[in-house]
Each structure stands twice: as C-alpha cells, then as structure tokens.
Motif scaffolding. Structure first.
Motif, PDB file in Angstrom:
ATOM      1  N   ALA A 192       0.821  -1.210   0.000  1.00 12.15           N
ATOM      2  CA  ALA A 192       0.000   0.000   0.000  1.00 12.15           C
ATOM      3  C   ALA A 192       0.853   1.256   0.000  1.00 12.15           C
ATOM      4  N   SER A 193       1.731   1.377  -0.956  1.00 13.07           N
ATOM      5  CA  SER A 193       2.643   2.509  -1.015  1.00 13.07           C
ATOM      6  C   SER A 193       2.351   3.389  -2.218  1.00 13.07           C
ATOM      7  N   SER A 194       2.936   4.582  -2.219  1.00 10.55           N
ATOM      8  CA  SER A 194       2.785   5.489  -3.347  1.00 10.55           C
ATOM      9  C   SER A 194       4.146   6.123  -3.640  1.00 10.55           C
ATOM     10  N   VAL A 195       4.428   6.325  -4.914  1.00 12.20           N
ATOM     11  CA  VAL A 195       5.698   6.903  -5.330  1.00 12.20           C
ATOM     12  C   VAL A 195       5.649   8.421  -5.156  1.00 12.20           C
ATOM     13  N   VAL A 196       6.556   8.949  -4.350  1.00 12.28           N
ATOM     14  CA  VAL A 196       6.632  10.390  -4.118  1.00 12.28           C
ATOM     15  C   VAL A 196       7.388  11.071  -5.252  1.00 12.28           C
ATOM     16  N   GLY A 197       8.437  10.427  -5.735  1.00  9.47           N
ATOM     17  CA  GLY A 197       9.216  11.002  -6.828  1.00  9.47           C
ATOM     18  C   GLY A 197      10.292  10.052  -7.294  1.00  9.47           C
ATOM     19  N   GLN A 198      10.786  10.301  -8.494  1.00 11.81           N
ATOM     20  CA  GLN A 198      11.847   9.480  -9.071  1.00 11.81           C
ATOM     21  C   GLN A 198      12.722  10.342  -9.969  1.00 11.81           C
ATOM     22  N   LEU A 214      22.620   6.027 -11.682  1.00 10.32           N
ATOM     23  CA  LEU A 214      21.775   5.783 -10.519  1.00 10.32           C
ATOM     24  C   LEU A 214      20.374   6.332 -10.751  1.00 10.32           C
ATOM     25  N   THR A 215      19.382   5.588 -10.318  1.00 13.14           N
ATOM     26  CA  THR A 215      17.999   6.044 -10.360  1.00 13.14           C
ATOM     27  C   THR A 215      17.426   5.941  -8.955  1.00 13.14           C
ATOM     28  N   VAL A 216      16.954   7.054  -8.437  1.00 15.77           N
ATOM     29  CA  VAL A 216      16.404   7.110  -7.086  1.00 15.77           C
ATOM     30  C   VAL A 216      14.880   7.142  -7.162  1.00 15.77           C
ATOM     31  N   ARG A 217      14.264   6.295  -6.367  1.00 17.39           N
ATOM     32  CA  ARG A 217      12.802   6.330  -6.256  1.00 17.39           C
ATOM     33  C   ARG A 217      12.443   6.460  -4.778  1.00 17.39           C
ATOM     34  N   ILE A 218      11.622   7.454  -4.467  1.00 18.88           N
ATOM     35  CA  ILE A 218      11.188   7.703  -3.092  1.00 18.88           C
ATOM     36  C   ILE A 218       9.746   7.229  -2.965  1.00 18.88           C
ATOM     37  N   VAL A 219       9.515   6.298  -2.056  1.00 24.12           N
ATOM     38  CA  VAL A 219       8.209   5.662  -1.919  1.00 24.12           C
ATOM     39  C   VAL A 219       7.683   5.865  -0.504  1.00 24.12           C
ATOM     40  N   LEU A 220       6.450   6.304  -0.397  1.00 20.84           N
ATOM     41  CA  LEU A 220       5.822   6.523   0.910  1.00 20.84           C
ATOM     42  C   LEU A 220       4.889   5.374   1.239  1.00 20.84           C
ATOM     43  N   ARG A 221       5.111   4.759   2.403  1.00 20.08           N
ATOM     44  CA  ARG A 221       4.195   3.778   2.941  1.00 20.08           C
ATOM     45  C   ARG A 221       3.497   4.382   4.138  1.00 20.08           C
ATOM     46  N   SER A 222       2.504   3.703   4.659  1.00 21.35           N
ATOM     47  CA  SER A 222       1.767   4.239   5.803  1.00 21.35           C
ATOM     48  C   SER A 222       2.625   4.303   7.058  1.00 21.35           C
ATOM     49  N   ASP A 223       3.725   3.527   7.096  1.00 21.90           N
ATOM     50  CA  ASP A 223       4.539   3.482   8.295  1.00 21.90           C
ATOM     51  C   ASP A 223       6.007   3.844   8.082  1.00 21.90           C
ATOM     52  N   ALA A 224       6.398   4.110   6.840  1.00 19.04           N
ATOM     53  CA  ALA A 224       7.814   4.365   6.577  1.00 19.04           C
ATOM     54  C   ALA A 224       8.007   5.045   5.232  1.00 19.04           C
ATOM     55  N   LEU A 225       9.202   5.612   5.055  1.00 18.54           N
ATOM     56  CA  LEU A 225       9.599   6.185   3.775  1.00 18.54           C
ATOM     57  C   LEU A 225      10.710   5.292   3.212  1.00 18.54           C
ATOM     58  N   LEU A 226      10.541   4.810   1.990  1.00 24.06           N
ATOM     59  CA  LEU A 226      11.519   3.930   1.370  1.00 24.06           C
ATOM     60  C   LEU A 226      12.343   4.701   0.352  1.00 24.06           C
ATOM     61  N   ILE A 227      13.644   4.585   0.477  1.00 28.84           N
ATOM     62  CA  ILE A 227      14.552   5.138  -0.521  1.00 28.84           C
ATOM     63  C   ILE A 227      15.079   3.958  -1.325  1.00 28.84           C
ATOM     64  N   GLN A 228      14.727   3.881  -2.580  1.00 28.59           N
ATOM     65  CA  GLN A 228      15.118   2.770  -3.442  1.00 28.59           C
ATOM     66  C   GLN A 228      16.038   3.302  -4.535  1.00 28.59           C
ATOM     67  N   ILE A 229      17.199   2.691  -4.672  1.00 29.23           N
ATOM     68  CA  ILE A 229      18.180   3.172  -5.651  1.00 29.23           C
ATOM     69  C   ILE A 229      18.639   2.026  -6.543  1.00 29.23           C
ATOM     70  N   HIS A 230      18.471   2.220  -7.829  1.00 28.77           N
ATOM     71  CA  HIS A 230      18.955   1.239  -8.803  1.00 28.77           C
ATOM     72  C   HIS A 230      20.248   1.757  -9.416  1.00 28.77           C
ATOM     73  N   GLU A 231      21.259   0.902  -9.453  1.00 26.89           N
ATOM     74  CA  GLU A 231      22.533   1.233 -10.093  1.00 26.89           C
ATOM     75  C   GLU A 231      22.796   0.255 -11.227  1.00 26.89           C
ATOM     76  N   THR A 232      23.390   0.742 -12.293  1.00 29.93           N
ATOM     77  CA  THR A 232      23.664  -0.139 -13.421  1.00 29.93           C
ATOM     78  C   THR A 232      24.846  -1.068 -13.150  1.00 29.93           C
ATOM     79  N   ARG A 233      25.701  -0.716 -12.186  1.00 35.76           N
ATOM     80  CA  ARG A 233      26.813  -1.610 -11.875  1.00 35.76           C
ATOM     81  C   ARG A 233      26.326  -2.812 -11.072  1.00 35.76           C
TER      82      ARG A 233
END
Length: 263
Positions: free
Chosen positions: A121-127, A195-214
């Motif tokens: 149940a999360s939503s993407v804040v930004g990428q 690097l690609t950063v995706r910031i995801v908001l959950r009801s109980d936490a903020l997730l910082i997700q980072i994808h790297e090509t390496r």
C-alpha cells in the motif's frame, strides 16, 4: 474471445486458517470479475518465503504483472529476507489488488472497485536519475523538492543522507586503485554507472530505493547506510543492483498521514 491477461494470487495460510478454500474462491471470482484468468495461487506458511520467491519468478516471466491478496497484511514484511523480497516485487512495478475480506460485504465491494494499490500500500513520491559524480547539491535539490511537495519536510534530512551515502559509495567504487584519477577516467566511471532514485511513501515508513547499473549485489550494505534504517541489497530485474533503505516516519507524521487518508 481473446486470451485474458493473467493474475496471480498470494496468501499466507496462518492469516486465513480454516477458510483457505473459501479465500481461494474469492480470489478466483474477483479475478474473473475484473477480466483476468488466475494463473496460480501461491500459499505461504509461517515465516517461509518459498511461495513469495515463486510468485516473483512467475511475475518476472509474465506478460502482465497483476497480483491479488486477501488483505494488505499478507504482504507485510516480518523478517529481513521477506522484506527484501517485497522490495524486489515492488521494483517490478506489480499492480497489487487487495480484497479486504475481513471487512463487511458492502465495504469489501467498495474496495473491490477501487482497491488497486502497489506492494504494501505505497505510493511513489518522486523518481529521478543521475550519473556517478553528479553535483551533490543538484541531487539533494531533487530529494528536497519531492518531499516538500508531498508534505514530508520532516523526512528531508534523513532521506538526503541516505541518497548522499549511496552516491558517495558509488563514486568511491569508480576510483582507480592508483593515482590516475583524470577527467577522462571520471567520465568513463559515470558512463558505466547510472543511478535512479525512487522515493516511496508507505503508511509506516519512507523507502529510498536506488537502482545502479553496476553489478555488486553480493556486497553487503555499508554500516553507514544501515545506520539510517533497515537496509538491503538485491540483484535488480534486468541487470544492475537494487539498494533500499527504510526510514521510519518522524514522530507525528504517521498520525498526520493517517488522518489525511481517512478524510
């Protein structure tokens, strides 16, 4: 009549003890009503993650990524291995439908019509994306802007710290073992790792997700990164490395978000 897209079901048996068959019928009926064919229903017991692994593997191979669960609680992480798998499932941009079978009939019907959500149940804040060695102020501006617009100013400092930590580690990984750090070498390192950063908001936490090509998923997360919150690293679907860090919401923000959701 054309072939309908596939939908996968997932449930944890201890949460539906004594009514597994009934829940599976609900899942199949829901899928049929929404225009899907149930390819398979994966059943998990206890803290095991074998069924979740099988679900991820099936979703990766499917032409459509749709999963239905009896309720959100069936996808809540209760251990580090499980949490890492949920992060991997989230990275696949899976569309998750939750039935809320514990609700009364009318409420369940309402949510059946509008109950589409992503994992946990999360939503993407930004990428946003940037090459290795990008100016830190520019990177931090993206983080600050997305969180401020989302009303999450209280999470800016911790989120910035996570992104900067990973960005600096990526820069350090591109440096040569000897003193040949020339502009050409730095340019080559940037081209080899994006690097690609995706910031995801959950009801109980903020997730910082980072994808790297390496490719470096076999390396553990640093002590610095783990100091901000629960963190992990897994191979990314399609190549590269997926690193994530879960930041608890600051005091007062969780309640504010809960009130906002129920207005």
């Amino acid at each position: 009549m054309g072939i309908r897209p596939a939908m996968f079901g997932y449930l944890r048996q201890e949460l539906v003890e004594g009514r597994i068959d009934d829940v599976q019928r609900h899942i199949r009926a829901f899928a049929d009503g929404e225009g899907f064919d149930v390819a398979q229903i994966f059943c998990e017991r206890g803290s095991h993650t074998g069924a979740l692994w099988a679900l991820i593997s099936s979703v990766e191979q499917a032409t459509s990524a749709h999963v239905v669960v009896p309720a959100r609680t069936h996808l809540e992480g209760v251990s580090r291995p499980r949490s890492a798998l949920l992060q991997r499932l989230s990275l696949l941009n899976v569309q998750v439908w939750h039935l809320n079978l514990a609700d009364d009939a009318a409420r369940a019907e309402d949510r059946r019509r509008s109950g589409r959500t992503d994992v946990t149940a999360s939503s993407v804040v930004g990428q946003f994306g940037f090459p290795v060695g990008a100016a830190e102020p520019v990177v931090l501006l993206h983080v600050h802007e997305y969180l401020t617009r989302a009303g999450l100013r209280g999470m800016v400092r911790s989120a910035e710290s996570v992104v900067v930590t990973i960005a600096r580690e990526a820069v350090a990984a591109t440096r040569p073992p000897v003193a040949v750090d020339t502009p050409i070498y730095r340019q080559l390192g940037a081209e080899l790792n994006q690097l690609t950063v995706r910031i995801v908001l959950r009801s109980d936490a903020l997730l910082i997700q980072i994808h790297e090509t390496r490719e470096y998923a076999d390396e553990p997360v640093s002590t610095a990164l783990a100091g901000f919150g629960e963190a992990g690293r897994v191979p990314a679907n399609g190549g590269g490395t997926f690193t994530w860090c879960e930041l608890p919401l600051v005091e007062g923000l969780h309640s504010a978000l809960h009130r906002r959701e129920h207005r």
